[in-house]
Design an enzyme around this catalytic site. Sequence first.
Site, PDB file in Angstrom:
ATOM      1  N   ASP A  21       0.851  -1.195   0.000  1.00 62.85           N
ATOM      2  CA  ASP A  21       0.000   0.000   0.000  1.00 62.85           C
ATOM      3  C   ASP A  21       0.888   1.248   0.000  1.00 62.85           C
ATOM      4  OD1 ASP A  21      -1.848   1.997   0.429  1.00 62.85           O
ATOM      5  OD2 ASP A  21      -2.091   1.530   2.577  1.00 62.85           O
ATOM      6  N   ASP A  25      -3.943   3.991   2.631  1.00 60.90           N
ATOM      7  CA  ASP A  25      -5.370   3.786   2.916  1.00 60.90           C
ATOM      8  C   ASP A  25      -5.665   2.366   3.408  1.00 60.90           C
ATOM      9  OD1 ASP A  25      -5.073   2.311   0.626  1.00 60.90           O
ATOM     10  OD2 ASP A  25      -6.669   3.314  -0.511  1.00 60.90           O
ATOM     11  N   ASP A  29      -1.983  -1.202  -3.670  1.00 59.51           N
ATOM     12  CA  ASP A  29      -2.263  -0.460  -4.897  1.00 59.51           C
ATOM     13  C   ASP A  29      -1.147  -0.652  -5.924  1.00 59.51           C
ATOM     14  OD1 ASP A  29      -0.258   1.283  -3.834  1.00 59.51           O
ATOM     15  OD2 ASP A  29      -1.814   2.314  -2.680  1.00 59.51           O
ATOM     16  N   GLU A 264      -8.069 -20.987 -15.854  1.00 59.87           N
ATOM     17  CA  GLU A 264      -8.420 -21.614 -14.573  1.00 59.87           C
ATOM     18  C   GLU A 264      -9.611 -22.541 -14.820  1.00 59.87           C
ATOM     19  OE1 GLU A 264      -9.845 -20.593 -10.016  1.00 59.87           O
ATOM     20  OE2 GLU A 264     -10.771 -19.632 -11.738  1.00 59.87           O
ATOM     21  N   HIS A 336      -4.553 -17.042  -4.504  1.00 59.87           N
ATOM     22  CA  HIS A 336      -5.381 -16.258  -3.580  1.00 59.87           C
ATOM     23  C   HIS A 336      -6.610 -17.024  -3.081  1.00 59.87           C
ATOM     24  CE1 HIS A 336      -7.201 -16.034  -7.461  1.00 59.87           C
ATOM     25  NE2 HIS A 336      -8.307 -15.527  -6.926  1.00 59.87           N
TER      26      HIS A 336
HETATM   27  C1  GLC Z   1     -12.014 -17.844  -9.394  1.00 59.96           C
HETATM   28  C2  GLC Z   1     -11.188 -16.895  -8.587  1.00 59.96           C
HETATM   29  C3  GLC Z   1     -11.851 -16.661  -7.270  1.00 59.96           C
HETATM   30  C4  GLC Z   1     -13.198 -16.048  -7.518  1.00 59.96           C
HETATM   31  C5  GLC Z   1     -14.024 -16.885  -8.472  1.00 59.96           C
HETATM   32  C6  GLC Z   1     -15.155 -16.088  -9.041  1.00 59.96           C
HETATM   33  O1  GLC Z   1     -12.054 -19.113  -8.839  1.00 59.96           O
HETATM   34  O2  GLC Z   1      -9.877 -17.354  -8.479  1.00 59.96           O
HETATM   35  O3  GLC Z   1     -11.101 -15.834  -6.423  1.00 59.96           O
HETATM   36  O4  GLC Z   1     -13.886 -15.889  -6.314  1.00 59.96           O
HETATM   37  O5  GLC Z   1     -13.284 -17.336  -9.590  1.00 59.96           O
HETATM   38  O6  GLC Z   1     -14.684 -15.093  -9.901  1.00 59.96           O
END
Ligand code: GLC
Length: 562
Positions: A21, A25, A29, A264, A336
Amino acid sequence: MTDSWWKKSVVYQIYPRSFADADGDGMGDLRGVIDHLDHLAELGVDVLWLSPVYPSPQDDNGYDISDYQDIEPLFGTLEIFDELLAGAHARNMKIIMDLVVNHSSDEHRWFQESRSSTDNPKRDWYWWRPARPGMEPGAPGAEPTNWGSVFGGPSWEYDEKTGEYYLHLFSKKQPDLNWENPEVRQAVYAMMRWWLDRGVDGFRMDVINMISKDVSLPDGRLTAGSVYADGSASFIGGPRLHEFLQEMHREVFEGRDGLLTVGEMPGVTVNEAVLHTDPQRHEVDMVFQFDHVWVDRGPDPWLLVPLQLTALKAILGRWQAGLADVGWNSLYWNNHDQPRVVSRYGDDSPAHRSASAKMLGTVLHLHRGTPYVYQGEELGMTNYPFGGIDEFRDIEALGQYRQAVELEGRTPEEVLTVLRARGRDNARTPMQWDDSPHGGFTTGTPWLPVNPNHAEINAKAQRADPDSVFHYYRRLIELRRTEPAVADGDFTMLLPHDERVYAFTRRLGSTELLVIGNFSGVEAHAAIDGWDGAELLLTNLEPPAGGLCLAPWQAVVYRRSV
Ligand code: GLC
């Protein structure tokens, strides 16, 4: 065939909200990313993947996009983005963007128009359906299908204005785009070309194997104890997925070089992945499969299943074999959405944290495929010591908790036990830069607290310590550049029945590598012959005295000529 430079590359994922950051805030960023580009260049990664930085109500931390062609003001501006891109390129790093087009935000103007009336030209850009025949629109159970959403609750939201429901596989603020409509697809492709023209180097495509749905939208099968059904058979790898990806390739990527695309794909099979990543078919360069991060998940979502190493090896071995000749693997432990791997498959206690983090990195990076490092993984960052549900921020954790406790009769403690171990917020606590009060992440109040262990685990201390996880990862990444067998060698799994030792070889021409990792807190002997006198390339602890006898959590990499 386009060049496949990414076979020799390592990708680093930045979750901008939690990275750095610069303006105080409490929220990371783009300026913060710019400030830390040298950290990434020193680590030696080739590509940065930015989780979404577009304008967004932040219902799902940016995976709900309200404008695909701008930057979220919390994160910066397009000018700052251009500066970041130039800064990365100047250091020989590429940047790929997160492409979230299975759904938009409900605040996107496309959806605002779509919901305004049944005859709006964009009505068909989303999945609108009337109530179940014979039922009162809006009444409980009148949803068009019985599917549950990933974040808890039904996957349909009733919209009073027009008396119909819209589909949202994720939150109700993430309506699914209707890819059956060619205008939707063209709008997405135009947006993608706009980013490529701006200089970005490719895309990580969010849940891209959900864009094609069975248009008849049948009910899913209900399992005992759950209030909503799993509808995934109707939208995972749907009937037109290959067609859409090939069309996207033609419309967006053809004739452009040097790009990377990774899809993904939760639930994708090896056979499907071969088709998706066969370069002759022009779909994507690689996919993210989930089998190896679902290995510790049983039929009951609220029961923790400990890792069984032989199961993990069977899964990754199957993916290695399946994509050995055609296609390509991505390799990841963390992102994440996943808990920290050192807490999950390693040992995050002070005695073993550093060794097990390095061992896990070694085993992953030396498989055949393109490795992904998630921010903080290169420091061996751990899960956060979450207490009650009020400490979680993730829409998935909160939504699933509500459904499980309020509707499905689970106790708060059994649900919390699983969320503490597996919840996505574990990955999202701020990056630990130094030992100052908020870990050097912010001078303000961080949106999610910094892990208290930042006093010991932080980038500043690790950069100064040649034995740190950071410097080990740096060497591991360098090995991919100096030893061609790492990128290009064949893969052979060894010891498939051993519950402690993970072992495999990589072979390219006359060079053979042996990679061994001890996935346990006790000494382990690897029953592998013929490696006496081989050159020790890398280890995370004192070199084994003799034979292949490994200390707890030890990794060793040998090389020989054959
Ligand atoms: C994917 C992302 C995840 C998100 C989901 C909906 O799995 O990696 O973080 O919540 O899609 O977009």
